[in-house]
Design a protein around this motif. Structure first.
Motif, PDB file in Angstrom:
ATOM      1  N   MET B   1       0.825  -1.202   0.000  1.00  0.00           N
ATOM      2  CA  MET B   1       0.000   0.000   0.000  1.00  0.00           C
ATOM      3  C   MET B   1       0.865   1.259   0.000  1.00  0.00           C
ATOM      4  O   MET B   1       1.945   1.260   0.551  1.00  0.00           O
ATOM      5  CB  MET B   1      -0.859   0.007   1.248  1.00  0.00           C
ATOM      6  N   SER B   2       0.324   2.296  -0.542  1.00  0.00           N
ATOM      7  CA  SER B   2       1.203   3.437  -0.746  1.00  0.00           C
ATOM      8  C   SER B   2       0.429   4.728  -0.885  1.00  0.00           C
ATOM      9  O   SER B   2       0.630   5.467  -1.826  1.00  0.00           O
ATOM     10  CB  SER B   2       2.000   3.197  -2.033  1.00  0.00           C
ATOM     11  N   MET B   3      -0.435   5.027   0.037  1.00  0.00           N
ATOM     12  CA  MET B   3      -1.196   6.270  -0.095  1.00  0.00           C
ATOM     13  C   MET B   3      -0.279   7.474  -0.105  1.00  0.00           C
ATOM     14  O   MET B   3      -0.452   8.370  -0.911  1.00  0.00           O
ATOM     15  CB  MET B   3      -2.233   6.356   1.013  1.00  0.00           C
ATOM     16  N   ASN B   4       0.712   7.472   0.764  1.00  0.00           N
ATOM     17  CA  ASN B   4       1.610   8.620   0.806  1.00  0.00           C
ATOM     18  C   ASN B   4       3.074   8.227   0.684  1.00  0.00           C
ATOM     19  O   ASN B   4       3.957   8.947   1.139  1.00  0.00           O
ATOM     20  CB  ASN B   4       1.353   9.429   2.087  1.00  0.00           C
ATOM     21  N   SER B   5       3.306   7.069   0.075  1.00  0.00           N
ATOM     22  CA  SER B   5       4.658   6.562  -0.121  1.00  0.00           C
ATOM     23  C   SER B   5       4.860   6.223  -1.590  1.00  0.00           C
ATOM     24  O   SER B   5       3.915   5.903  -2.290  1.00  0.00           O
ATOM     25  CB  SER B   5       4.885   5.286   0.698  1.00  0.00           C
ATOM     26  N   PHE B   6       6.100   6.303  -2.029  1.00  0.00           N
ATOM     27  CA  PHE B   6       6.419   5.757  -3.347  1.00  0.00           C
ATOM     28  C   PHE B   6       7.799   5.121  -3.308  1.00  0.00           C
ATOM     29  O   PHE B   6       8.604   5.400  -2.419  1.00  0.00           O
ATOM     30  CB  PHE B   6       6.290   6.803  -4.456  1.00  0.00           C
ATOM     31  N   GLY B   7       8.055   4.260  -4.297  1.00  0.00           N
ATOM     32  CA  GLY B   7       9.321   3.546  -4.352  1.00  0.00           C
ATOM     33  C   GLY B   7       9.182   2.127  -3.862  1.00  0.00           C
ATOM     34  O   GLY B   7       8.392   1.846  -2.956  1.00  0.00           O
ATOM     35  N   HIS B   8       9.954   1.217  -4.447  1.00  0.00           N
ATOM     36  CA  HIS B   8       9.879  -0.187  -4.065  1.00  0.00           C
ATOM     37  C   HIS B   8      10.812  -0.461  -2.887  1.00  0.00           C
ATOM     38  O   HIS B   8      10.429  -1.070  -1.912  1.00  0.00           O
ATOM     39  CB  HIS B   8      10.263  -1.067  -5.251  1.00  0.00           C
ATOM     40  N   ILE B   9      12.048   0.005  -2.994  1.00  0.00           N
ATOM     41  CA  ILE B   9      13.054  -0.279  -1.971  1.00  0.00           C
ATOM     42  C   ILE B   9      13.551   1.022  -1.359  1.00  0.00           C
ATOM     43  O   ILE B   9      13.599   1.157  -0.150  1.00  0.00           O
ATOM     44  CB  ILE B   9      14.208  -1.086  -2.600  1.00  0.00           C
ATOM     45  N   PHE B  10      13.921   1.969  -2.182  1.00  0.00           N
ATOM     46  CA  PHE B  10      14.177   3.336  -1.704  1.00  0.00           C
ATOM     47  C   PHE B  10      12.795   3.969  -1.596  1.00  0.00           C
ATOM     48  O   PHE B  10      12.197   4.355  -2.595  1.00  0.00           O
ATOM     49  CB  PHE B  10      15.058   4.099  -2.692  1.00  0.00           C
ATOM     50  N   ARG B  11      12.287   4.020  -0.400  1.00  0.00           N
ATOM     51  CA  ARG B  11      10.861   4.299  -0.216  1.00  0.00           C
ATOM     52  C   ARG B  11      10.678   5.628   0.514  1.00  0.00           C
ATOM     53  O   ARG B  11      11.191   5.824   1.613  1.00  0.00           O
ATOM     54  CB  ARG B  11      10.250   3.149   0.583  1.00  0.00           C
ATOM     55  N   VAL B  12       9.942   6.509  -0.120  1.00  0.00           N
ATOM     56  CA  VAL B  12       9.747   7.866   0.390  1.00  0.00           C
ATOM     57  C   VAL B  12       8.291   8.058   0.791  1.00  0.00           C
ATOM     58  O   VAL B  12       7.391   7.768   0.011  1.00  0.00           O
ATOM     59  CB  VAL B  12      10.132   8.894  -0.690  1.00  0.00           C
ATOM     60  N   THR B  13       8.081   8.525   2.001  1.00  0.00           N
ATOM     61  CA  THR B  13       6.745   8.886   2.464  1.00  0.00           C
ATOM     62  C   THR B  13       6.758  10.371   2.774  1.00  0.00           C
ATOM     63  O   THR B  13       7.533  10.808   3.630  1.00  0.00           O
ATOM     64  CB  THR B  13       6.378   8.101   3.743  1.00  0.00           C
TER      65      THR B  13
END
Lengths: 368, 368, 368, 368
Positions: B1-13
């Motif tokens: 889930m990723s409402m306010n996150s992006f990236g698979h491994i380097f993950r930014v919220t």
């Protein structure tokens, strides 16, 4: 992680190669109790199937889908639905030069560089055949949407094929299903047919296309800002389709040329809620659906498999002139129409479920 | 889930509202041992900051970033990096009518419908201010990329602002950093300035823009087909930026008008590997980078906050004429340039790491 | 999201019901170039297969696995691997009362309450038959691990069956594969057989078990704190197996009774790095592997399908006495051994890949 | 991916080191409209805070939480909630030998091996201080649960501390909040106090503990088989807590010793639905809640920071005798009680939302 999966809750994983034993889609997260029979999926696969009309390749495959799991007595159970399409055209053949050569504009070269192993049989995993699995998954999504949002319609059509553009003044929603281009203007069909026929038989060339998908009847409130915006997920879904090079919502790239006074969709109050005077936004504001038609458009590049020779190299780095024999679609964009619809169906269902998770049923903020 | 996150491994919220106490980015998955000081991030925030030139809003904020975690003695530790930017311009004010009114073309109405609660302070979470957090995260990604791929360059620039287009014949890579539009043609800057000045002071209007981001020096092999293709993730990243309505890779939407003979980038063998005669593909084939420049372009719509009145409604459904006072950017596309760069940096780093996970270092398939 | 998937990068989705047409596993993220033939997977399925010895059910199924995708000329291609096992024992039968009755201790009642639809055919998705798909996926993980970490061993065995406990003083690693209980003590096999025989034939009862899985030869550094710790992921993997009610790492629950002086594994320096005087930690400290044997243990409850009558209710709420006829395993824990091994293999591979993504190859911090 | 995040929809990312500027939790996916003030979170942090009683460390920190985003006028907005706790005890100090030495039984050595960089300040990211962020996030989850499931109770308590066990015959739910051990038996408190006092002052040792968390009033139907089962997610949540070595549901490891006749919870029909005669299952069958009390238990190992010397090595591989000075908790299990409660709250809320996504409100299958 999602190398071969998409969707947050309604989650689709496609698998399979063009000429392997089978391909399919693992569909997880479908609501239970949705009526589902193979025929409900087959109808969309038939729409996409090559050989349906003279403008697409004549690969002679029935593309028959089997439901291997997740359905009991004609209804989904809430467990994973496995959809399998066996490849009947899986003949062993000598790929010869193809296996050692990189077609210009094709994923041959990048798959080789990445994986160091390459399935030359019809392009392996990079084949457009993978989209059959998406269409099958889209069939499931449509049935679930039918249960959750009875009034919803999802419709795709071509708006451009090379030099030819849809005349929006003649837009006819009912014409879409009546011609082989899913063109919302029956009066232009003859011209499109002649153009494509000439291209294939005389020019030995291929051509790009633009496809538009409209979702009508979606409720306001779908979309999870900031990074699971409805338009973000639609953009990803469409860009993931083979050969797609651009995605637009509403005005799309043309928004760069507009002024604020032109672009804002003015609002008034109607009987059933807000009414917009225009739809430059394509039904999405701040990543959330507004209740207007959701309009997404994508461009499909011309296939690189053409009879006209192109310069390239072999694996060993030697120059070679590439000509792709065999019958190939002169415009793969045609078959991208049902694929775009399927992706839209999956994304919308996924967002209906995601909205439900955080917000419960319906919208939270009333107007009027 | 990723409402306010992006990236698979380097993950930014990203988190935070326009006028709350602070906003920021939680950056997870960064490799350890990367040199990181606040100044390395600050430089990109300063580039994005409002009030930098007369064409962007004069909000008087230093946008000072603090690193709250994940760094020890000037190096990343491999644990989450918390980047915080305090809002100094967080004055309590009477939002009055704004709180009850929906601006046409703005996310006001959809946020209200979805959440039933709405933070009117500067647009809350839908404010372009959220992009400061992205730029900060992008600064981290750039430092990690510097360690992993020393030669890599990521550069964004404007290619269109309303009626004005970049003249590609005059393209000058070095000019980009020399003018307030990040325009790769210094000779056009005066015309762009006049255009924007007139628009703002005389027309009381805003205008859209197109931004192009180029990644130079990325290795072949990045991208994880089918649904984590490099272009798919770039499309999602760019479409998630506020006000973006279209995303293109290479030829983009123009691919719909091309023939196969025109679109295929012919290949020959160079000293260091394959050489392409053109770059219609935008450096990505089958979702995997080819080693060419990666070219992504997006359109930013004109801001809906303008001085010219537009028709709308209030929460109670009553008609109202909306005029947005206060100083607003006449072209938000200008500030989207560093944001697009930041998103590209994050996506590229993420894919370098994802490639490493499945494939180890480098490419697997040799050519020549 | 992960309703039917596990793993961060090496991602496994199982699908299928006990008596549907087929079941299987979709394996995404496998490295390319790994040798893979059906026989390499089949060997583990045969180990798990019912009817292998007199202590497991005699369901007469070959459990033949087919590889439908992701492999070309005997090697993985880096694309999804679809593993399918057809159900040959899929006879249509009258489930009669079973369909309307809830077995005490069985998932019958909760599946019904959750989904409102229930596949009574052998328990549908809640059947232990689902674990065949895990074992197949584990076979793929083992081959990939063989390529990445040649010295690694993964071995499961029973440590308890009801009143009987493994005598650790007689622990014999080589005995494990020599008896039907995977018991590391051949001298106890006769007693275990008699116990189980009596239980089944005289007591008409079933019994629980404890299974231990050891991973030998895993490098230090695996595990991604805080929420993808190696022990966290192992705990989740084991707890997700049918009928498992407890999971332990190293000392496990017994750690509650230890003092700090007893629990700390003292360290000295050996020729090849740190040497630990004991392994209370089970090879994991702070969620990261230390290079010692990784030791995970889980308890399997006794099956609820027994011949001795139990009180229950029907769907309509009426009281009923439940007796499960047909032949059922008196100790499902026996077959849980290869399942636990398979889960461990998947988790370890996943963490090798995840480590590689963030850290590159090997460990970062040298000692000595 | 989830190195520092957990939860499917209600998603918590913790960040920060023991002695950095601050630590906290980024909470994404919270439903909007939930009343939330810092005090509602602070109450749980105060419960966990060191120095609360003489049995926990006297670190003199207020652990004051600030809400930086996601709340407007005292209600959640549906956007990310950033919770920050500043470290006031962040004095710069000479860590000297600690920085070069590995404490036996501590994550020192594995963090070093993995990351090659190590934050010696109080254990950095591996410090139990990270759990403060979890407790803060749990406070948000509790408020959301209050809104969604008004009757729900979540209560943790100790059941074992070293040689001392809770006498279940004297179990008193009301006593839990009345003593420093959260012990459901006030009559035993004196004995526990003496035991711990002796251990700390005379033996210079530490001791393990077992903690049980009960969720009372959760509806039937929570849990998403197969790999997001409710017990799977609870096991992962608890195992991710520092120093936890084992997790049990219901009977837990003891299930290995039970017979089927003993383990099955017989069912009868009550006024409000099914009634179970016992709760060996711990409220979860097939990974789905049954409506009974959900019972999860975990073991916390004794802290490795003790005054009694242990043999170890330095970074350079030299032998060294380690003694941890400074005041440390003799039983970290005490403070694990509110942490376990917080994790349970997050998991339950997450599953309520996940259930809603796929199933809508309530259960699907009626009984009686």
């Amino acid at each position: 992680m999602s190398m071969n999966s998409f969707g947050h809750i309604f989650r689709v994983t496609t698998w399979g190669e063009s000429h392997g034993p089978a391909l399919g889609a693992t569909v997880d997260g479908c609501p239970p109790g949705v009526p589902l029979e193979p025929e409900m999926i087959q109808v969309w696969l038939d729409k996409r199937r090559p050989g349906q009309n003279k403008h697409t390749t004549q690969r002679n495959e029935p593309d028959q889908v089997r439901i291997l799991s997740g359905v009991y007595e004609g209804k989904t159970t809430g467990t994973p639905i496995q959809l399998m399409i066996e490849n009947t055209d899986q003949r062993s053949k000598d790929y010869g030069e193809i296996e050692k050569t990189f077609r210009p504009g094709h994923a041959d070269i990048t798959y080789w560089q990445k994986y160091g192993i390459r399935d030359p049989r019809g392009g392996g995993r990079s084949s457009a055949r993978e989209t059959a699995a998406r269409v099958a998954a889209g069939g499931v999504a449509r049935e679930a949407l039918k249960a959750l949002l009875p009034g919803l319609q999802i419709k795709g059509y071509m708006t451009q094929m090379g030099a030819l553009h849809l005349d929006r003044d003649k837009f006819d929603w009912n014409a879409i299903d009546q011609n082989p281009f899913w063109l919302p203007d029956n009066s232009a069909v003859k011209e499109w047919e002649d153009y494509l026929h000439h291209l294939r038989t005389k020019e030995h060339d291929s051509v790009g296309a633009a496809v538009e998908v409209v979702v009508r009847g979606a409720p306001a409130g779908l979309g999870a800002p900031i990074y699971a915006k409805l338009d973000t997920d639609l953009a990803a879904a469409m860009m993931s389709i083979n050969a797609v090079k651009g995605v637009e919502i509403g005005e799309g790239m043309a928004a760069a040329g507009l002024k604020g006074t032109e672009n804002a969709d003015e609002i008034s109050m109607g009987d059933d809620g807000p009414v917009f005077a225009s739809n430059h936004a394509g039904g999405i504001l701040g990543g959330i659906s507004s209740g207007q038609d959701i309009v997404v458009r994508f461009a499909v590049k011309p296939t690189s498999s053409i009879l006209t020779p192109r310069q390239s190299i072999t694996k060993s780095g030697d120059p070679i002139e590439v000509v792709t024999k065999g019958r190939h679609d002169p415009c793969v964009g045609i078959r991208a129409v049902p694929v775009g619809e399927a992706m839209a169906a999956c994304v919308i269902l996924d967002h209906v479920m995601l909205h439900r998770a955080q917000m419960g049923e319906g919208v939270r903020g009333k107007i009027g």
